[in-house]
Design a protein around this motif. Structure first.
Motif, PDB file in Angstrom:
ATOM      1  N   ASN A 103      15.521   8.902  -5.792  1.00 22.35           N
ATOM      2  CA  ASN A 103      14.866   9.172  -4.512  1.00 22.35           C
ATOM      3  C   ASN A 103      13.716  10.160  -4.677  1.00 22.35           C
ATOM      4  OD1 ASN A 103      16.633   7.455  -3.055  1.00 22.35           O
ATOM      5  ND2 ASN A 103      18.187   9.053  -3.071  1.00 22.35           N
ATOM      6  N   LYS A 104      13.739  10.922  -5.760  1.00 18.95           N
ATOM      7  CA  LYS A 104      12.631  11.796  -6.117  1.00 18.95           C
ATOM      8  C   LYS A 104      12.283  11.535  -7.574  1.00 18.95           C
ATOM      9  CE  LYS A 104      11.088  16.599  -6.101  1.00 18.95           C
ATOM     10  NZ  LYS A 104      11.459  18.021  -5.888  1.00 18.95           N
ATOM     11  N   LYS A 105      11.028  11.200  -7.822  1.00 20.58           N
ATOM     12  CA  LYS A 105      10.605  10.820  -9.173  1.00 20.58           C
ATOM     13  C   LYS A 105      10.684  12.006 -10.128  1.00 20.58           C
ATOM     14  CE  LYS A 105       6.963   8.175 -11.463  1.00 20.58           C
ATOM     15  NZ  LYS A 105       5.638   7.539 -11.312  1.00 20.58           N
ATOM     16  N   ILE A 106      11.072  11.718 -11.367  1.00 21.02           N
ATOM     17  CA  ILE A 106      11.109  12.753 -12.405  1.00 21.02           C
ATOM     18  C   ILE A 106      10.319  12.254 -13.616  1.00 21.02           C
ATOM     19  CG2 ILE A 106      13.387  13.543 -11.646  1.00 21.02           C
ATOM     20  CD1 ILE A 106      14.477  12.174 -14.275  1.00 21.02           C
ATOM     21  N   ASN A 107      10.140  13.118 -14.600  1.00 23.43           N
ATOM     22  CA  ASN A 107       9.529  12.699 -15.865  1.00 23.43           C
ATOM     23  C   ASN A 107      10.623  12.093 -16.737  1.00 23.43           C
ATOM     24  OD1 ASN A 107       8.157  12.292 -18.227  1.00 23.43           O
ATOM     25  ND2 ASN A 107       7.607  14.435 -18.558  1.00 23.43           N
ATOM     26  N   PHE A 108      10.839  10.797 -16.592  1.00 25.99           N
ATOM     27  CA  PHE A 108      11.939  10.121 -17.279  1.00 25.99           C
ATOM     28  C   PHE A 108      11.870  10.280 -18.796  1.00 25.99           C
ATOM     29  CE2 PHE A 108      11.474   7.553 -13.335  1.00 25.99           C
ATOM     30  CZ  PHE A 108      12.749   7.752 -12.832  1.00 25.99           C
ATOM     31  N   PHE A 109      10.657  10.180 -19.329  1.00 27.00           N
ATOM     32  CA  PHE A 109      10.502  10.099 -20.777  1.00 27.00           C
ATOM     33  C   PHE A 109      10.787  11.424 -21.489  1.00 27.00           C
ATOM     34  CE2 PHE A 109       7.448   7.088 -18.770  1.00 27.00           C
ATOM     35  CZ  PHE A 109       8.217   5.956 -18.978  1.00 27.00           C
ATOM     36  N   ALA A 110      10.879  12.511 -20.716  1.00 22.01           N
ATOM     37  CA  ALA A 110      11.188  13.818 -21.304  1.00 22.01           C
ATOM     38  C   ALA A 110      12.687  14.099 -21.310  1.00 22.01           C
ATOM     39  CB  ALA A 110      10.465  14.922 -20.526  1.00 22.01           C
ATOM     40  N   THR A 111      13.490  13.236 -20.685  1.00 23.84           N
ATOM     41  CA  THR A 111      14.929  13.492 -20.587  1.00 23.84           C
ATOM     42  C   THR A 111      15.639  13.158 -21.902  1.00 23.84           C
ATOM     43  OG1 THR A 111      15.429  11.260 -19.775  1.00 23.84           O
ATOM     44  CG2 THR A 111      14.906  12.947 -18.115  1.00 23.84           C
ATOM     45  N   PRO A 112      16.692  13.893 -22.231  1.00 24.21           N
ATOM     46  CA  PRO A 112      17.466  13.559 -23.446  1.00 24.21           C
ATOM     47  C   PRO A 112      18.098  12.174 -23.358  1.00 24.21           C
ATOM     48  CG  PRO A 112      18.581  15.271 -22.146  1.00 24.21           C
ATOM     49  CD  PRO A 112      17.212  15.108 -21.562  1.00 24.21           C
TER      50      PRO A 112
ATOM     51  N   LYS B 115      15.613   9.599 -24.543  1.00 25.70           N
ATOM     52  CA  LYS B 115      15.444   9.669 -25.998  1.00 25.70           C
ATOM     53  C   LYS B 115      16.655   9.105 -26.739  1.00 25.70           C
ATOM     54  CE  LYS B 115      12.332  13.585 -25.500  1.00 25.70           C
ATOM     55  NZ  LYS B 115      12.177  15.065 -25.579  1.00 25.70           N
ATOM     56  N   GLN B 116      17.819   9.168 -26.083  1.00 26.23           N
ATOM     57  CA  GLN B 116      19.043   8.601 -26.670  1.00 26.23           C
ATOM     58  C   GLN B 116      19.164   7.093 -26.424  1.00 26.23           C
ATOM     59  OE1 GLN B 116      21.327  11.938 -24.647  1.00 26.23           O
ATOM     60  NE2 GLN B 116      22.694  11.529 -26.357  1.00 26.23           N
ATOM     61  N   GLY B 117      18.243   6.531 -25.643  1.00 22.51           N
ATOM     62  CA  GLY B 117      18.273   5.097 -25.383  1.00 22.51           C
ATOM     63  C   GLY B 117      19.256   4.672 -24.327  1.00 22.51           C
ATOM     64  N   PHE B 118      19.609   5.600 -23.418  1.00 22.61           N
ATOM     65  CA  PHE B 118      20.589   5.284 -22.381  1.00 22.61           C
ATOM     66  C   PHE B 118      20.006   4.438 -21.246  1.00 22.61           C
ATOM     67  CE2 PHE B 118      23.662   9.126 -23.057  1.00 22.61           C
ATOM     68  CZ  PHE B 118      23.977   8.609 -24.307  1.00 22.61           C
ATOM     69  N   PHE B 119      18.671   4.414 -21.116  1.00 26.88           N
ATOM     70  CA  PHE B 119      18.070   3.670 -20.010  1.00 26.88           C
ATOM     71  C   PHE B 119      16.623   3.333 -20.303  1.00 26.88           C
ATOM     72  CE2 PHE B 119      16.781   8.002 -19.097  1.00 26.88           C
ATOM     73  CZ  PHE B 119      15.509   7.879 -18.560  1.00 26.88           C
ATOM     74  N   GLU B 120      16.089   2.415 -19.487  1.00 23.67           N
ATOM     75  CA  GLU B 120      14.669   2.072 -19.474  1.00 23.67           C
ATOM     76  C   GLU B 120      14.193   2.067 -18.026  1.00 23.67           C
ATOM     77  OE1 GLU B 120      12.363   1.456 -21.772  1.00 23.67           O
ATOM     78  OE2 GLU B 120      13.638   1.542 -23.567  1.00 23.67           O
ATOM     79  N   VAL B 121      12.950   2.425 -17.813  1.00 23.28           N
ATOM     80  CA  VAL B 121      12.369   2.336 -16.480  1.00 23.28           C
ATOM     81  C   VAL B 121      12.061   0.866 -16.201  1.00 23.28           C
ATOM     82  CG1 VAL B 121      10.452   3.043 -15.001  1.00 23.28           C
ATOM     83  CG2 VAL B 121      11.368   4.642 -16.702  1.00 23.28           C
TER      84      VAL B 121
ATOM     85  N   ASN C  57       0.820  -1.216   0.000  1.00 24.64           N
ATOM     86  CA  ASN C  57       0.000   0.000   0.000  1.00 24.64           C
ATOM     87  C   ASN C  57       0.853   1.265   0.000  1.00 24.64           C
ATOM     88  OD1 ASN C  57      -2.488  -1.269  -0.050  1.00 24.64           O
ATOM     89  ND2 ASN C  57      -2.623  -1.437   2.167  1.00 24.64           N
ATOM     90  N   ASP C  58       2.159   1.090  -0.113  1.00 25.57           N
ATOM     91  CA  ASP C  58       3.085   2.219  -0.138  1.00 25.57           C
ATOM     92  C   ASP C  58       3.409   2.564  -1.593  1.00 25.57           C
ATOM     93  OD1 ASP C  58       4.714   4.161   0.838  1.00 25.57           O
ATOM     94  OD2 ASP C  58       6.261   2.831   1.632  1.00 25.57           O
ATOM     95  N   GLN C  59       4.094   3.687  -1.806  1.00 27.07           N
ATOM     96  CA  GLN C  59       4.541   4.044  -3.147  1.00 27.07           C
ATOM     97  C   GLN C  59       5.788   3.242  -3.507  1.00 27.07           C
ATOM     98  OE1 GLN C  59       5.068   8.344  -3.347  1.00 27.07           O
ATOM     99  NE2 GLN C  59       3.132   8.520  -4.421  1.00 27.07           N
ATOM    100  N   ALA C  60       5.854   2.810  -4.757  1.00 33.73           N
ATOM    101  CA  ALA C  60       7.037   2.086  -5.236  1.00 33.73           C
ATOM    102  C   ALA C  60       8.133   3.081  -5.600  1.00 33.73           C
ATOM    103  CB  ALA C  60       6.671   1.250  -6.450  1.00 33.73           C
ATOM    104  N   PRO C  61       9.390   2.699  -5.446  1.00 38.08           N
ATOM    105  CA  PRO C  61      10.475   3.590  -5.856  1.00 38.08           C
ATOM    106  C   PRO C  61      10.545   3.716  -7.368  1.00 38.08           C
ATOM    107  CG  PRO C  61      11.353   1.453  -5.245  1.00 38.08           C
ATOM    108  CD  PRO C  61       9.880   1.420  -4.923  1.00 38.08           C
ATOM    109  N   ALA C  62      11.156   4.785  -7.835  1.00 35.36           N
ATOM    110  CA  ALA C  62      11.365   4.995  -9.268  1.00 35.36           C
ATOM    111  C   ALA C  62      12.743   4.452  -9.626  1.00 35.36           C
ATOM    112  CB  ALA C  62      11.260   6.476  -9.601  1.00 35.36           C
ATOM    113  N   THR C  63      12.760   3.375 -10.402  1.00 29.97           N
ATOM    114  CA  THR C  63      14.008   2.664 -10.702  1.00 29.97           C
ATOM    115  C   THR C  63      14.215   2.556 -12.204  1.00 29.97           C
ATOM    116  OG1 THR C  63      13.610   1.338  -8.720  1.00 29.97           O
ATOM    117  CG2 THR C  63      15.325   0.569 -10.205  1.00 29.97           C
ATOM    118  N   ILE C  64      15.449   2.733 -12.627  1.00 33.91           N
ATOM    119  CA  ILE C  64      15.763   2.564 -14.055  1.00 33.91           C
ATOM    120  C   ILE C  64      16.896   1.551 -14.227  1.00 33.91           C
ATOM    121  CG2 ILE C  64      15.000   4.926 -14.579  1.00 33.91           C
ATOM    122  CD1 ILE C  64      18.650   4.280 -14.995  1.00 33.91           C
TER     123      ILE C  64
END
Length: 377
Positions: free
Chosen positions: A167-176, A179-185, A125-132
């Protein structure tokens, strides 16, 4: 008549859509935000976080308000209650206190005992961490962490060598970098399951229930663009998304294969590794999909068990005699995990190659997964 505040209006619209449709809550929220582009980032954060909170605690909120799907009442209740105090209220049935349907609560209780069950329910019931997961075809984890260190509050995953937690969620999909394919969530537990597929350059690998390709994307770097990685699924829309992700990641030795492809028969008994990321109850990922627990009924598990066995048997037909097959779920339930593993061993003459992997949802850490590597005896 009082006008409903702006944020609450949109919140109630989303909850109404959730109550009236069978679609997952995250899809409903994403579609709603796409259709309402005027909503600012702070509005979206409040609306999404509150919608998830209300759905997570829906069982308790309905009990306290003596209502069902009355979103206004539940919202007012959610805003005013102290969850920690209510968890100690012995007048409220235990599964309702922890906002879990009795059928899942009892299954967890039977498998893990009271203390572990309460911990699992609370963490779910807690929030999940943002992991890539870093795409090492294009960049190393160390280099990406150095690149991000000034801008984001991040830390390396404890167990996955290519994982980073925000530790603080961001808008991953808007990051360069995205878009360059450096990571996936991707959750750390999901990354560790992909690591169980110990593919080598030149191997033939089949991701039988590939979906949008998350685990295939994690497996591919180990193959160094050699051999062949096949992504198979019955969901053509998901495979279309996988195709785009493979291109962005720079993976050149992967191909999409649809469930009705005529040449499927030609590749039977050809694969060194087969991954069966089976459809399951999702009880290990309820932090991300809290709506799933309220769609659970007495027929859910028997249906899933039958489906998992059918899918596994079909996937097994693509394995080389000396190959390895990996069975995985995002479930906490013994019926879908250990019991199925034992069934596969007996029904298909398989042996366990290493200790099964089991993770549990924990605060700030990975979701709940199960996986086992099997081979023909």
């Amino acid at each position: 008549m009082n006008k409903i505040p702006f944020q609450e209006y949109h919140l109630f619209q989303i909850l109404k859509l959730y109550g009236e449709n069978p679609f997952p809550l995250d899809h409903i929220i994403a579609d709603y935000f796409r259709a309402n582009k005027a909503l600012g980032s702070k509005d979206r954060a409040f609306i999404a976080n509150t919608a998830y909170g209300i759905v997570r605690w829906k069982g308790l909120l309905e009990y306290l308000t003596n209502s069902q799907d009355n979103w206004k009442l539940m919202f007012e209740c959610y805003q005013s209650i102290n969850i920690d105090d209510l968890l100690k209220n012995e007048k409220i049935p235990l599964n309702i206190r922890y906002s879990f349907p009795s059928i899942i609560f009892d299954a967890l209780l039977n498998a893990y005992g009271l203390k572990k069950t309460l911990e699992l329910c609370l963490n779910s019931n807690d929030q999940a961490p943002a992991t890539i997961r870093v795409n090492t075809i294009k960049i190393s984890r160390a280099a990406l962490m150095e690149k991000w260190s000034k801008d984001y509050d991040i830390r390396p995953c404890e167990f996955s060598e290519n994982g980073i937690i925000f530790n603080k969620k961001i808008n991953f999909f808007a990051t360069p970098e995205f878009k360059q394919g450096f990571f996936e969530v991707q959750d750390e537990g999901s990354q560790l399951i992909a690591d169980l597929v110990d593919a080598k350059p030149g191997d033939m690998v089949l991701d039988y229930c590939a979906g949008a390709g998350g685990k295939s994307l994690a497996i591919a770097p180990k193959m160094e663009q050699m051999g062949q990685l096949y992504l198979h699924d019955i969901r053509k829309k998901a495979l279309m998304e996988a195709k785009q992700r493979l291109k962005r990641a720079g993976i050149q030795n992967a191909q999409i294969i649809h469930f009705d492809a005529p040449h499927l028969k030609k590749i039977k008994k050809k694969f060194d590794w087969v991954l069966v990321d089976a459809p399951c109850s999702g009880t290990g990922t309820l932090r991300r999909n809290p709506d799933m627990k309220w769609r659970f009924d007495e027929e859910t598990i028997p249906k899933l068990i039958g489906m998992q066995r059918t899918i596994f048997e079909r996937a097994l037909s693509y394995l080389k005699p000396e190959g390895h097959i990996v069975y995985a779920t995002c479930s906490l339930l013994k019926e879908e995990n250990q019991d199925q593993m034992n069934f596969f061993i007996q029904a298909h003459g398989l042996i366990v190659m290493r200790e099964p992997f089991q993770s549990f949802p924990c605060q700030g850490g990975m979701d709940g997964f199960f996986s086992v590597v099997l081979k023909k005896a």
